[in-house]
Design a protein around this motif. Structure first.
Motif, PDB file in Angstrom:
ATOM      1  N   GLY A 233      13.604   0.623 -10.101  1.00  0.00           N
ATOM      2  CA  GLY A 233      13.028   1.747  -9.377  1.00  0.00           C
ATOM      3  C   GLY A 233      13.354   1.687  -7.903  1.00  0.00           C
ATOM      4  N   VAL A 234      12.928   2.697  -7.188  1.00  0.00           N
ATOM      5  CA  VAL A 234      13.152   2.786  -5.749  1.00  0.00           C
ATOM      6  C   VAL A 234      11.882   2.379  -5.020  1.00  0.00           C
ATOM      7  CG1 VAL A 234      13.655   4.318  -3.817  1.00  0.00           C
ATOM      8  CG2 VAL A 234      14.898   4.575  -5.965  1.00  0.00           C
ATOM      9  N   LEU A 235      12.010   1.425  -4.108  1.00  0.00           N
ATOM     10  CA  LEU A 235      10.924   1.094  -3.191  1.00  0.00           C
ATOM     11  C   LEU A 235      11.108   1.994  -1.981  1.00  0.00           C
ATOM     12  CD1 LEU A 235       8.540  -0.733  -2.379  1.00  0.00           C
ATOM     13  CD2 LEU A 235      10.217  -2.304  -1.391  1.00  0.00           C
ATOM     14  N   PRO A 236      10.195   2.950  -1.738  1.00  0.00           N
ATOM     15  CA  PRO A 236      10.393   3.910  -0.650  1.00  0.00           C
ATOM     16  C   PRO A 236      10.744   3.229   0.667  1.00  0.00           C
ATOM     17  CG  PRO A 236       8.500   4.542  -1.959  1.00  0.00           C
ATOM     18  CD  PRO A 236       8.932   3.193  -2.470  1.00  0.00           C
ATOM     19  N   GLY A 237      11.811   3.700   1.279  1.00  0.00           N
ATOM     20  CA  GLY A 237      12.248   3.144   2.548  1.00  0.00           C
ATOM     21  C   GLY A 237      13.166   1.955   2.423  1.00  0.00           C
ATOM     22  N   TYR A 238      13.260   1.377   1.207  1.00  0.00           N
ATOM     23  CA  TYR A 238      14.054   0.162   1.019  1.00  0.00           C
ATOM     24  C   TYR A 238      15.050   0.261  -0.134  1.00  0.00           C
ATOM     25  CZ  TYR A 238      11.106  -2.006   4.497  1.00  0.00           C
ATOM     26  OH  TYR A 238      10.467  -2.294   5.677  1.00  0.00           O
ATOM     27  N   GLY A 239      15.140   1.412  -0.759  1.00  0.00           N
ATOM     28  CA  GLY A 239      16.178   1.645  -1.747  1.00  0.00           C
ATOM     29  C   GLY A 239      15.879   1.102  -3.127  1.00  0.00           C
ATOM     30  N   HIS A 240      16.937   1.113  -3.968  1.00  0.00           N
ATOM     31  CA  HIS A 240      16.805   0.679  -5.360  1.00  0.00           C
ATOM     32  C   HIS A 240      16.524  -0.818  -5.430  1.00  0.00           C
ATOM     33  CE1 HIS A 240      18.000   4.350  -7.527  1.00  0.00           C
ATOM     34  NE2 HIS A 240      18.713   4.609  -6.448  1.00  0.00           N
ATOM     35  N   GLN A 241      15.600  -1.174  -6.317  1.00  0.00           N
ATOM     36  CA  GLN A 241      15.263  -2.570  -6.550  1.00  0.00           C
ATOM     37  C   GLN A 241      15.322  -2.830  -8.050  1.00  0.00           C
ATOM     38  OE1 GLN A 241      14.556  -4.711  -4.057  1.00  0.00           O
ATOM     39  NE2 GLN A 241      14.349  -3.280  -2.361  1.00  0.00           N
ATOM     40  N   ASN A 242      15.917  -3.943  -8.430  1.00  0.00           N
ATOM     41  CA  ASN A 242      16.022  -4.309  -9.835  1.00  0.00           C
ATOM     42  C   ASN A 242      15.685  -5.792 -10.003  1.00  0.00           C
ATOM     43  OD1 ASN A 242      16.583  -4.441 -12.554  1.00  0.00           O
ATOM     44  ND2 ASN A 242      18.810  -4.526 -12.299  1.00  0.00           N
ATOM     45  N   PRO A 243      14.450  -6.091 -10.453  1.00  0.00           N
ATOM     46  CA  PRO A 243      13.406  -5.138 -10.836  1.00  0.00           C
ATOM     47  C   PRO A 243      12.594  -4.676  -9.629  1.00  0.00           C
ATOM     48  CG  PRO A 243      12.653  -7.366 -11.233  1.00  0.00           C
ATOM     49  CD  PRO A 243      14.060  -7.494 -10.741  1.00  0.00           C
ATOM     50  N   ASN A 244      11.865  -3.589  -9.833  1.00  0.00           N
ATOM     51  CA  ASN A 244      10.957  -3.080  -8.797  1.00  0.00           C
ATOM     52  C   ASN A 244       9.535  -3.387  -9.250  1.00  0.00           C
ATOM     53  OD1 ASN A 244       9.977  -1.751  -6.544  1.00  0.00           O
ATOM     54  ND2 ASN A 244      10.136   0.278  -7.445  1.00  0.00           N
ATOM     55  N   ASP A 245       9.120  -4.634  -9.026  1.00  0.00           N
ATOM     56  CA  ASP A 245       7.866  -5.121  -9.610  1.00  0.00           C
ATOM     57  C   ASP A 245       6.629  -4.550  -8.923  1.00  0.00           C
ATOM     58  OD1 ASP A 245       9.118  -6.581 -11.554  1.00  0.00           O
ATOM     59  OD2 ASP A 245       9.154  -8.440 -10.398  1.00  0.00           O
ATOM     60  N   TRP A 246       5.649  -4.262  -9.742  1.00  0.00           N
ATOM     61  CA  TRP A 246       4.377  -3.696  -9.272  1.00  0.00           C
ATOM     62  C   TRP A 246       3.258  -4.216 -10.149  1.00  0.00           C
ATOM     63  CZ3 TRP A 246       6.347  -0.339  -5.561  1.00  0.00           C
ATOM     64  CH2 TRP A 246       5.413   0.237  -4.694  1.00  0.00           C
ATOM     65  N   GLY A 247       2.084  -4.369  -9.560  1.00  0.00           N
ATOM     66  CA  GLY A 247       0.898  -4.687 -10.328  1.00  0.00           C
ATOM     67  C   GLY A 247       0.095  -3.424 -10.559  1.00  0.00           C
ATOM     68  N   LEU A 248      -1.223  -3.551 -10.518  1.00  0.00           N
ATOM     69  CA  LEU A 248      -2.105  -2.399 -10.693  1.00  0.00           C
ATOM     70  C   LEU A 248      -2.529  -1.893  -9.321  1.00  0.00           C
ATOM     71  CD1 LEU A 248      -4.305  -3.694 -13.661  1.00  0.00           C
ATOM     72  CD2 LEU A 248      -2.320  -2.159 -13.750  1.00  0.00           C
ATOM     73  N   GLY A 249      -1.696  -1.051  -8.736  1.00  0.00           N
ATOM     74  CA  GLY A 249      -1.979  -0.484  -7.420  1.00  0.00           C
ATOM     75  C   GLY A 249      -1.437  -1.280  -6.264  1.00  0.00           C
ATOM     76  N   PHE A 250      -0.951  -2.485  -6.521  1.00  0.00           N
ATOM     77  CA  PHE A 250      -0.389  -3.338  -5.478  1.00  0.00           C
ATOM     78  C   PHE A 250       1.096  -3.574  -5.756  1.00  0.00           C
ATOM     79  CE2 PHE A 250      -4.881  -4.409  -5.565  1.00  0.00           C
ATOM     80  CZ  PHE A 250      -5.219  -4.538  -4.228  1.00  0.00           C
ATOM     81  N   GLU A 251       1.909  -3.452  -4.709  1.00  0.00           N
ATOM     82  CA  GLU A 251       3.320  -3.796  -4.843  1.00  0.00           C
ATOM     83  C   GLU A 251       3.470  -5.306  -4.758  1.00  0.00           C
ATOM     84  OE1 GLU A 251       7.384  -4.462  -2.947  1.00  0.00           O
ATOM     85  OE2 GLU A 251       5.992  -3.401  -1.630  1.00  0.00           O
TER      86      GLU A 251
END
Length: 273
Positions: free
Chosen positions: A187-205
């Protein structure tokens, strides 16, 4: 804490920052920590925490339907519902892509409001803000739980202390929120481009191995938090057993990408010393 004075060199009209340890000790502050700043997306962790309170109270379940067909509360919290960034439009099947979505958090707020039978801003106040003494933090009725919060460094220090040593939630619930949900999604981390993986928890990056990133090169992979387009951030580094809040009144841009990582590295170095 001398490293906090680095905010004086940031190209912003006003900035304030603070560091708080896991035991609630405020290590240092700098700037007008009682000034109210627009949070932008730093609103999301507050909204997510309210959602987790609603879960523990039994008002909602994390795996109940919410949002687009096939989506759940968990999908909305983890930005995997398939909803577009700022539109209530489905762009992919739930759980298949990490699509950062303000719309998803707005749907989440509506879902909680319906389940609790009170407006989401009032639920947030009763569930999180009032118990933590965050009297200067507001999400006015009708505004977005994704991006329209207003707060102070002093209030967010209270929140950061709570997340590190939970009183409003079971510690296991908070541990789940800082654990990767739906691992391996790009996914895309806004402002920082594509990330692989773009890890996320429950409401927290979650930082993990993302590069580039808004935290420091010495931040642990377990670091989690959020930054906002209002030039704001909150990170919690479990390995350092501390959290840092910084609020400004200049929108996020190249200036932030330049000064935030060395600032964080300086804060972490100061904590080690």
């Amino acid at each position: 804490m001398q490293s906090l004075a680095l905010i004086e060199n940031w190209p912003v009209p006003t900035a304030a920052a603070a560091v708080v340890r896991a035991d609630g000790t405020v290590v240092g502050t700098h700037g007008p920590t009682d000034r109210r700043f627009a949070l932008a997306s730093v609103t999301k962790p507050l909204a997510a925490y309210a959602a987790l309170v609603a879960y523990e109270e039994g008002a909602i379940e994390l795996d109940e339907p919410a949002g687009p067909e096939g989506s759940t509360v968990r999908h909305l919290l983890a930005h995997t519902s398939g909803l577009a960034f700022d539109e209530h439009r489905v762009t992919s099947a739930p759980g298949t892509r990490r699509l950062y979505s303000n719309a998803g958090f707005e749907v989440l707020g509506e879902h909680i409001a319906k389940a609790a039978d009170i407006p989401f801003d009032e639920y947030l106040r009763q569930a999180v803000l009032a118990p933590l003494g965050m009297t200067s933090t507001t999400l006015e009725g009708g505004l977005s739980p994704a991006k329209d919060g207003v707060s102070t460094v002093d209030d967010l220090v209270r929140f950061a202390a709570e997340v590190q040593a939970p009183r409003l939630l079971d510690a296991r619930t908070v541990a789940a929120a800082m654990t990767v949900t739906y691992p391996g999604l790009k996914g895309v981390l806004p402002g920082y481009g594509h990330q692989n993986p773009n890890d996320w928890g429950l409401g927290f990056e979650i930082r993990d191995s993302k590069t580039p990133h808004w935290t420091g090169s010495s931040s642990s992979p377990r670091t989690f938090g959020h930054f906002g387009q209002a030039g704001t951030f909150l990170w919690i580094d479990p390995d350092a057993q501390a959290a840092c809040v910084a609020l400004t009144d200049r929108p996020f841009g190249p200036w932030a990408a330049e000064v935030w990582p060395p600032f964080t590295d300086a804060v972490l170095a100061g904590l080690r010393d």
